[in-house]
Each structure stands twice: as structure tokens, then as C-alpha cells.
Design an enzyme around this catalytic site. Structure first.
Site, PDB file in Angstrom:
ATOM      1  N   GLU A 126       0.835  -1.211   0.000  1.00  0.00           N
ATOM      2  CA  GLU A 126       0.000   0.000   0.000  1.00  0.00           C
ATOM      3  C   GLU A 126       0.871   1.262   0.000  1.00  0.00           C
ATOM      4  O   GLU A 126       1.892   1.320   0.680  1.00  0.00           O
ATOM      5  CB  GLU A 126      -0.879  -0.019   1.251  1.00  0.00           C
ATOM      6  CG  GLU A 126      -1.791   1.182   1.420  1.00  0.00           C
ATOM      7  CD  GLU A 126      -2.643   1.106   2.681  1.00  0.00           C
ATOM      8  OE1 GLU A 126      -3.598   1.890   2.791  1.00  0.00           O
ATOM      9  OE2 GLU A 126      -2.353   0.253   3.543  1.00  0.00           O
ATOM     10  N   LYS A 143      -9.400   2.704  -2.494  1.00  0.00           N
ATOM     11  CA  LYS A 143      -9.648   2.038  -1.213  1.00  0.00           C
ATOM     12  C   LYS A 143     -11.023   2.424  -0.672  1.00  0.00           C
ATOM     13  O   LYS A 143     -11.381   3.608  -0.633  1.00  0.00           O
ATOM     14  CB  LYS A 143      -8.546   2.411  -0.217  1.00  0.00           C
ATOM     15  CG  LYS A 143      -8.592   1.662   1.105  1.00  0.00           C
ATOM     16  CD  LYS A 143      -7.388   2.031   1.959  1.00  0.00           C
ATOM     17  CE  LYS A 143      -7.327   1.255   3.259  1.00  0.00           C
ATOM     18  NZ  LYS A 143      -6.125   1.600   4.059  1.00  0.00           N
ATOM     19  N   CYS A 186      -5.449  -3.102   1.927  1.00  0.00           N
ATOM     20  CA  CYS A 186      -5.331  -3.211   3.384  1.00  0.00           C
ATOM     21  C   CYS A 186      -6.667  -3.435   4.089  1.00  0.00           C
ATOM     22  O   CYS A 186      -7.210  -4.525   4.061  1.00  0.00           O
ATOM     23  CB  CYS A 186      -4.599  -1.992   3.939  1.00  0.00           C
ATOM     24  SG  CYS A 186      -3.766  -2.323   5.525  1.00  0.00           S
ATOM     25  N   SER A 193       0.497  -2.713   7.020  1.00  0.00           N
ATOM     26  CA  SER A 193      -0.095  -3.178   8.279  1.00  0.00           C
ATOM     27  C   SER A 193       0.968  -3.185   9.367  1.00  0.00           C
ATOM     28  O   SER A 193       1.900  -3.989   9.329  1.00  0.00           O
ATOM     29  CB  SER A 193      -0.664  -4.586   8.090  1.00  0.00           C
ATOM     30  OG  SER A 193      -1.205  -5.071   9.303  1.00  0.00           O
ATOM     31  N   ASN A 207      16.303  13.705  40.944  1.00  0.00           N
ATOM     32  CA  ASN A 207      16.132  14.229  39.592  1.00  0.00           C
ATOM     33  C   ASN A 207      17.368  14.983  39.107  1.00  0.00           C
ATOM     34  O   ASN A 207      17.702  14.955  37.911  1.00  0.00           O
ATOM     35  CB  ASN A 207      14.914  15.157  39.539  1.00  0.00           C
ATOM     36  CG  ASN A 207      13.598  14.389  39.585  1.00  0.00           C
ATOM     37  OD1 ASN A 207      13.556  13.191  39.324  1.00  0.00           O
ATOM     38  ND2 ASN A 207      12.528  15.082  39.927  1.00  0.00           N
TER      39      ASN A 207
END
Length: 542
Positions: free
Chosen positions: A46, A114, A150, A176, A373
Site C-alpha cells: 500500500e 480504497k 489493506c 499493516s 532528579n
């Protein structure tokens, strides 16, 4: 009459926005597929031409001029071969579409829009695109191919439309992203589709890292019977041939390469490696530098960095203070030597003393959160100075458990351009460290077995401030990943007051997470683009 068509699944690693570079990669892939695999058709992922996800690059008009030139160049290269390539299109009305082009024999011949635009998790496609509603079926060498993109394959309607339009085989282009369970989800989804349409599906996925996303590849071809006939490897570019045999109305996918799939720990480890490697490579960094404390988080991060980039691209810095245990110093140096990386030790006591003197009206003799810190911020400043001088990116080492509850210091141990463990719970840090040592023992055993500690005050352990990590990670998963309420989490067997305390820490730490480095997404609900909570809000649950 019988007909054989050879398809190559082109699992490639494009770079978002690098249209010229992506076209060069596409053309090289076409040539290799033709010469080495005798391909008739090459199927790309894609949005191949722009890479995925291009995000607001899609709002640049110039992008589409470059894409159109790219399509023309690809068409000219497709002599005696066909390809399916993904790209974005903008029409004369200014509407944009997520497209797949069918290019064959030197010409752009057909296209598909799509239909299902995901708008959840990391996806924002409805922000950019308009949806299509029509199938696209093309015939080539006697076989009819239906094109899908997809998300379309996760719904039944587009596949049925293609079959009703005459498709013998579905070609599905994908970008994906990885999560630990994703490949199994893909297999189950496609098995449902082939049961419904009784046609083979060829699923081609992108590979590579893009900011916090990793695309794991794993492209595969599934027969109409639900059997995987061809399987590409995970996490690496690959060209995998699939041979289709058609006789009368029968379509058969011939058995082909079945690359082995990874088990749980190696799959996550490879995702972390790929995400870091591509972030460094695609952004042009010379290498990485990290603070090596002698603890398990930095130890695992160092191993990932070396495996991803090579020892010559990694620098480790130990920054001991009076609370740093001798075994931490020993273990850090031992791991650096085992991995062959450049190692430096910079004691921070002189710098801490200078800050203490300058802040004498504010600080006192007691070691509290301010003093803790301050130590972390001195270390962060040193790492950033090394980064500025060398061009090496600082890699942060915090894990998801710490990120969730804010057990980290802004502008201190949170500094860095990338955070490989950002979505890795502490319990998984141990699992991955143990796994990595099965390949070669580079993480000292007592780094894994000793109680975790930030070593910012005398005799400190993480469990002074946090629940046991097994319990903490379970509560974080229930609240962050599953969206359960405090009472629902308590019903799983956890003390309600402890559940509420952890949830308060998670909610109060959103402002830190907004300022944190990107990190590899490995779960289905990572902090950042997956889970978007307002920093300023007054919501609470009873």
C-alpha cells in the site's frame, strides 16, 4: 486450456516522502523480479510510491505532481511485465484517494480506490482520503485479478464485490503495522475471507520502520481452502514468488517458499531492532549513544542497539555517583566489552557538587526527589553534549511500566531521540534479556537476577515506590490496553486501593509522556498515537 501465472510478492522498505528513492527501489525490484524470479506480475505494498503513513505530506499539492511523474516512470519500465503499486491521488476537485494502480506492458491500465478508510489506533485515513465504492478487476494472461487495499480485506463487502465482478484471485496491498499478535490476526481474518468468497488471496505487506511504527512484512498467499501456500520472512525485505495455475474454472496456488515465523520473544526483539535501525538510518544519524547504568533496561537497550546497528555505531557511557553499586560499574563495563562497543565512564559527583553549591539556598542535606532528579538531569546533559559533538543520537532506555506511571525524570533519563523499550513492559524486558542471552551471553546474569534499582539514593529499589512488576504490568495492561475501570480491575484479584494508586500515577504522568521520545509500538495500545488522553482534564471514575 491451462494457464500459469507467476506473481512475486514484493515486500519492500520504502521511505516516507522519498518519492525518487522509492521509485528507484520499485524499478530495481521489478528488474530483479523479472530476471531472477521470471515474474509475470509484481505486487507492491500500500502507498508504495510515498511510503506509509505520509500523514500531512498528503496536504502538499506538489506531492501529487511528483507521484504522477513516478507513475509515468514506473509505467515506462513495465515492458513485458505487470505490477500493482500503491499511491495517493488528488483529483481536479482537490479530493484525495488511497489508490492501487494496475500497470502492464508499458501503460497505466486500471486503478482501484480504497473503500474502507481506518480511523482508529494509529490510523487517520479519514482525515485525508475519500472512500471508493467500486471493485476493480483486471484480466492478465487468462486470470482475473481483483484489487483491494489493506483494511478492505478486514471487511467482507469489497472482497464479495470483486468476486461478483469476476475475480479469480484477490491481490491485497497492505501497510499493516506490527503488534505482537498481529500476524495471527491477519491469518484468521483471511481464512474467514476465503471461506466467504472461495477464492485465493495474496497478501503483500510493507516492511521497515517509520517513526514509532514497525511494519513486519510477513506477506503470504492463501489458497481458497485457507492454506498458506507461500510465506515471506518477517522483518526483512523479500521477493517471494507465488505460482497460480488455472485450468477451466479452477484456480490453484502452487506450493512455494514457506519462510519460518518467529516465536514470541524473537518476534518482539526483531521488531525493536528494525524500528531502531530504520529510525537511525532513515534520519541520517551517525550512530547512537546511551547511558549504561548496570541495570537491565539499559543492558537490553545496548544489546538491541548493537544487534541493529553494529558495535562500531554504538557508544555506551557509565555515569556513576556515590549511590552507584560497584557491581553496577563492573556489569556495565563487562557488557560493553562483551559487545565490543566504545565505553566511557564519567563520574558525576563533581558536577552534582557544583549544582549543590549553586542551589545551597534551595537544597538541604536530605536526599529527596529534587536531588534524585538532579542526578538524572546531569546524566541527560552529558549524553546530549556527546550527541551534539559526535552526531550520535541519544537512545533513551525507559520501559513501558516506567513510562506509564511516570517513574522517570523529564530532561533526565527521558532525554533522547528514540526509545526502543517505550512500549515494552518491565516483565517483557526480563523475557527479552533472557532470550537475547540464548543467542550469545552478553547481558551479565546478575543484571537479570538482582533487584531493579534507579540507584538515586541509598539502598533504593524500584519496589520502594512501585508494586511488584508482575502486578504493576497487569494493572497497566487492564487500564491502558483494555480500558477496564478500577472496579473491573479489582475484580481480577487486585487490591482496589493499589489499583487506584496506579491509575492515578498513569493519569498524572500524561504530561511527561507528551514530552517523551518516540518509541517502537509493539502492543495494540501504545502510548502516543494509539492512546490520546488530555493532559489537562478533571475526569475520574468511582
Amino acid at each position: 486450456m491451462s494457464q500459469t501465472v507467476r506473481i512475486v510478492m514484493a515486500q519492500i522498505d520504502p521511505k516516507v516522502g522519498d518519492i525518487a528513492g522509492n521509485v528507484k527501489l520499485i524499478l530495481q525490484t521489478l528488474q530483479t523480479a523479472k530476471s531472477e524470479h521470471k515474474a509475470d506480475i509484481v505486487v507492491f505494498p500500500e502507498m508504495t510510491i510515498t511510503g506509509y503513513p505520509p500523514e500531512d505530506l498528503l496536504l502538499r499539492d506538489e506531492l501529487y505532481l511528483q507521484v504522477n511523474s513516478a507513475l509515468e516512470e514506473i509505467s515506462n519500465a513495465c515492458e513485458n511485465i505487470a505490477c500493482v503499486v500503491g499511491y495517493p491521488m488528488m483529483d481536479e476537485l482537490g479530493e484525495r484517494f488511497n489508490m492501487a494502480a494496475w500497470i502492464a506492458d508499458g501503460a497505466y491500465q486500471a486503478s482501484y480506490i480504497k473503500q474502507n478508510l481506518p480511523n482508529y489506533s494509529v490510523f487517520d485515513e479519514q482525515r485525508y482520503f475519500n472512500a471508493g465504492n467500486q471493485p476493480c478487476v483486471v484480466e492478465y494472461k487468462g486470470v482475473k485479478f481483483g484489487l483491494l487495499i489493506c483494511e478492505d480485506i478486514w471487511k467482507v463487502t469489497p472482497a464479495i464485490q470483486s468476486v461478483e465482478a469476476g475475480a479469480d484471485v484477490i491481490l491485497n496491498l497492505n501497510a499493516s503495522p506490527f503488534s505482537a499478535e498481529k500476524h495471527q490476526d491477519r491469518l484468521q481474518t483471511l481464512q474467514r475471507r476465503v471461506d466467504e468468497i472461495n477464492k485465493p488471496i495474496i497478501y503483500v505487506n510493507q516492511v521497515g520502520g517509520q517513526d514509532e511504527l514497525v511494519f513486519d512484512g510477513g506477506s503470504f498467499a492463501m489458497s481458497a481452502d485457507g492454506e498458506v501456500c507461500a510465506q515471506s520472512p518477517e522483518f526483512v525485505p523479500a521477493l517471494t514468488p507465488v505460482e497460480i495455475f488455472k485450468q477451466a474454472d479452477s484456480i490453484v496456488l502452487m506450493p512455494s517458499l514457506l519462510a519460518p515465523l518467529h516465536d514470541d520473544e524473537p518476534r518482539v526483539y526483531e521488531a525493536l531492532k528494525l524500528g531502531l535501525r530504520d529510525y537511525v538510518r532513515k534520519n541520517g544519524f551517525q550512530g547512537v549513544v546511551l547511558g549504561l547504568s548496570g541495570g537491565i533496561d539499559s543492558a537490553l537497550t545496548l544489546a538491541i542497539a548493537v544487534d541493529a546497528l553494529g558495535a562500531d555505531k554504538v557508544k555506551a557511557v557509565m555515569m556513576p555517583f556515590e549511590y552507584t553499586a560497584e557491581i553496577s560499574k563492573e556489569d556495565a563495563q563487562a557488557q560493553a566489552q562483551a559487545l565490543g562497543v566504545e565505553f566511557e565512564s564519567i563520574p558525576i559527583a563533581p558536577m552534582y557538587q557544583a549544582f549543590e553549591n549553586a542551589l545551597s539556598q534551595t537544597l538541604d542535606d536530605e536526599v529527596g526527589i529534587t536531588e534524585e532528579n538532579l542526578q538524572a538531569r546531569i546524566r541527560g546533559t552529558l549524553l546530549m553534549a556527546i550527541s551534539n559533538k559526535t552526531g550520535y543520537m541519544v537512545v533513551a532506555t525507559s520501559n513501558k511500566s516506567e513510562v506509564a506511571v511516570g517513574y522517570s525524570t523529564l530532561y533526565g533519563d527521558m532525554v533522547g531521540g528514540f526509545s526502543p523499550l517505550k512500549d515494552v513492559p518491565k516483565t517483557w524486558v526480563y523475557r527479552l534479556a533472557i532470550y537475547r542471552n540464548t543467542l550469545s551471553e552478553v547481558i551479565p546474569e546478575r543484571v537479570i537476577t538482582r533487584a531493579p534499582s534507579a540507584e538515586l539514593r541509598p539502598d533504593q529499589t524500584d519496589q520502594d515506590s512501585l508494586p511488584d512488576y508482575d502486578q504493576l504490568d497487569a494493572i497497566i495492561n487492564a487500564y491502558v490496553n483494555e480500558d477496564l475501570s478500577p472496579s473491573q480491575i479489582a475484580q481480577l484479584g487486585y487490591e482496589i486501593d493499589e489499583v487506584k494508586r496506579v491509575i492515578r500515577l498513569i493519569d498524572r504522568s500524561e504530561y511527561k509522556r507528551r514530552q517523551a521520545a518516540l518509541g517502537v509500538k509493539i502492543s495494540h495500545r501504545a502510548f502516543g498515537r494509539d492512546r490520546r488522553y488530555p493532559v489537562t482534564n478533571g475526569y475520574s471514575e468511582s
